[in-house]
Write a protein that holds these residues in place. Structure first.
Motif, PDB file in Angstrom:
ATOM      1  N   VAL A 283       0.945  -1.294  -0.024  1.00  0.00           N
ATOM      2  CA  VAL A 283      -0.186   0.067  -0.027  1.00  0.00           C
ATOM      3  C   VAL A 283       0.921   1.262  -0.009  1.00  0.00           C
ATOM      4  O   VAL A 283       1.912   1.284   0.813  1.00  0.00           O
ATOM      5  CB  VAL A 283      -1.102  -0.171   1.166  1.00  0.00           C
ATOM      6  CG1 VAL A 283      -1.753   1.262   1.243  1.00  0.00           C
ATOM      7  CG2 VAL A 283      -2.081  -1.284   1.224  1.00  0.00           C
ATOM      8  N   THR A 284       0.405   2.262  -0.896  1.00  0.00           N
ATOM      9  CA  THR A 284       1.156   3.546  -0.511  1.00  0.00           C
ATOM     10  C   THR A 284      -0.037   4.563  -0.747  1.00  0.00           C
ATOM     11  O   THR A 284      -0.954   4.642  -1.544  1.00  0.00           O
ATOM     12  CB  THR A 284       1.793   3.840  -1.961  1.00  0.00           C
ATOM     13  OG1 THR A 284       2.812   2.829  -2.161  1.00  0.00           O
ATOM     14  CG2 THR A 284       2.445   5.115  -1.944  1.00  0.00           C
ATOM     15  N   LEU A 285       0.056   5.377   0.633  1.00  0.00           N
ATOM     16  CA  LEU A 285      -0.858   6.438   0.547  1.00  0.00           C
ATOM     17  C   LEU A 285      -0.256   7.494   1.558  1.00  0.00           C
ATOM     18  O   LEU A 285       0.249   6.989   2.562  1.00  0.00           O
ATOM     19  CB  LEU A 285      -2.296   5.965   1.154  1.00  0.00           C
ATOM     20  CG  LEU A 285      -2.563   5.517   2.499  1.00  0.00           C
ATOM     21  CD1 LEU A 285      -3.788   5.253   2.830  1.00  0.00           C
ATOM     22  CD2 LEU A 285      -1.781   4.140   2.694  1.00  0.00           C
ATOM     23  N   PRO A 286      -0.769   8.660   1.566  1.00  0.00           N
ATOM     24  CA  PRO A 286       0.010   9.732   2.753  1.00  0.00           C
ATOM     25  C   PRO A 286      -0.808   9.419   3.874  1.00  0.00           C
ATOM     26  O   PRO A 286      -2.279   9.056   3.962  1.00  0.00           O
ATOM     27  CB  PRO A 286      -0.642  10.859   1.948  1.00  0.00           C
ATOM     28  CG  PRO A 286      -1.681  10.740   1.183  1.00  0.00           C
ATOM     29  CD  PRO A 286      -1.582   9.305   0.733  1.00  0.00           C
ATOM     30  N   LYS A 287      -0.238  10.027   5.023  1.00  0.00           N
ATOM     31  CA  LYS A 287      -0.934  10.044   6.325  1.00  0.00           C
ATOM     32  C   LYS A 287      -1.613  11.264   6.604  1.00  0.00           C
ATOM     33  O   LYS A 287      -0.994  12.672   6.258  1.00  0.00           O
ATOM     34  CB  LYS A 287       0.279   9.854   7.476  1.00  0.00           C
ATOM     35  CG  LYS A 287      -0.334   9.523   8.645  1.00  0.00           C
ATOM     36  CD  LYS A 287       0.450   9.378   9.570  1.00  0.00           C
ATOM     37  CE  LYS A 287       0.006   9.218  11.269  1.00  0.00           C
ATOM     38  NZ  LYS A 287       1.062   8.554  12.201  1.00  0.00           N
ATOM     39  N   PRO A 288      -2.636  11.272   6.949  1.00  0.00           N
ATOM     40  CA  PRO A 288      -3.571  12.717   7.272  1.00  0.00           C
ATOM     41  C   PRO A 288      -2.612  13.464   8.522  1.00  0.00           C
ATOM     42  O   PRO A 288      -2.366  12.657   9.499  1.00  0.00           O
ATOM     43  CB  PRO A 288      -4.932  12.132   7.519  1.00  0.00           C
ATOM     44  CG  PRO A 288      -4.923  10.970   7.947  1.00  0.00           C
ATOM     45  CD  PRO A 288      -3.801  10.291   7.309  1.00  0.00           C
TER      46      PRO A 288
END
Length: 305
Positions: free
Chosen positions: A144-149
């Motif tokens: 998974v690749t996604l930015p952290k809020p």
């Protein structure tokens, strides 16, 4: 005629006018009380539901979070997994859950099954960031690749955030921006997550304490599976272009389908019927994409094989 009406009004008994006004007020009060009783019954129904929501037009529709602060709409949440090469929808789902956070592992696993692959790379936006969901993907062989809020406003205030503290695996300690070691203190459980706590006693004499914390000392919390989240952040740091790729990929089918629908509402009601309606939209979209990619004749031949 107008003067005649005035004379008639002057001759009218005051008690009659008062009585008429009183009857009108009583009718209004009775109507308001009836409305209050109706709303009290609706409130009782609402509080009896698991999510404390009811919709008077569609029993399955729920409040959906939108990008505007304090705004929302009643409807359904459509999830889709789209392949980056051909922009085909490989998996989709319609839910009435108001946020995307619980959806990541479910959609990723559906896409992995549909593609019949042992490994899968998934890119999502920050709305899907959920520690447990990311861990479930990692355990299923999904990268998974996604930015952290950003959940803390420390950065906006000019203070250090957790990313400014470097974790040293061999020592099980954090190094703060001032070079001090935040050592492990204790472990506790919070909202089902096992968390480790770190801090140092050197904060009181630190020259940059004002940029770090207003408390007695700065404490850092580390989840027991934090290394999984750190790997996600590292992938994003190494490939920031993936977020642009995500927008170019998943927004294409959503924009196309919304254009077909006229950017309006689903025609059906209830979760089952809306799911069927969306499935037909996805089928039509994928067929049209396949026609554009393969051509009509090769597609018909492949379907008949």
């Amino acid at each position: 005629r107008y003067l005649h009406q005035l004379d008639s009004a002057d001759r009218q008994e005051p008690s009659l006018a008062r009585a008429t006004k009183t009857v009108r007020l009583k009718d209004k009060i009775a109507t308001l009380k009836e409305e209050m009783r109706r709303l009290e019954k609706l409130e009782a129904r609402m509080l009896a539901t698991p999510d404390q929501q009811i919709s008077l037009t569609d029993p399955d529709a729920r409040s959906m979070a939108t990008s505007g602060r304090g705004s929302g709409m009643v409807g359904y949440n459509v999830q889709a997994a789209v392949d980056t090469k051909h922009h085909l929808i490989v998996a989709h789902e319609v839910t009435n859950v108001g946020t995307d956070r619980p959806q990541l592992s479910s959609m990723a696993k559906q896409a992995k099954t549909a593609l019949e692959t042992e490994a899968l790379d998934v890119v999502a936006d920050r709305g899907y960031f959920n520690s447990e969901q990311i861990l479930a993907c990692d355990e299923a062989g999904i990268t998974v690749t996604l930015p952290k809020p950003l959940t803390s406003n420390n950065k906006a205030k000019g203070r250090f955030v957790k990313q400014d503290f470097r974790y040293v695996t061999d020592e099980d300690a954090y190094i703060c921006p001032a070079g001090e070691r935040l050592v492990y203190r204790y472990t506790n459980e919070e909202k089902g997550l096992t968390l480790r706590r770190y801090w140092t006693a050197a904060c009181q004499g630190c020259a940059i304490k004002g940029r770090c914390t207003t408390g007695h000392e700065r404490r850092i919390t580390r989840w027991e599976h934090e290394h999984v989240l750190e790997a996600v952040q590292q992938r994003l740091d190494e490939h920031p272009e993936k977020m642009r790729q995500r927008r170019q990929t998943v927004e294409h089918p959503f924009g196309t389908i919304k254009s077909w629908m006229g950017s309006t509402h689903f025609q059906m009601k209830t979760l089952k019927r809306v799911g069927t309606e969306m499935a037909l939209h996805v089928l039509a979209y994928n067929i049209k994409r396949a026609m554009n990619i393969m051509g009509i004749a090769p597609l018909i031949a492949a379907m008949g094989a």
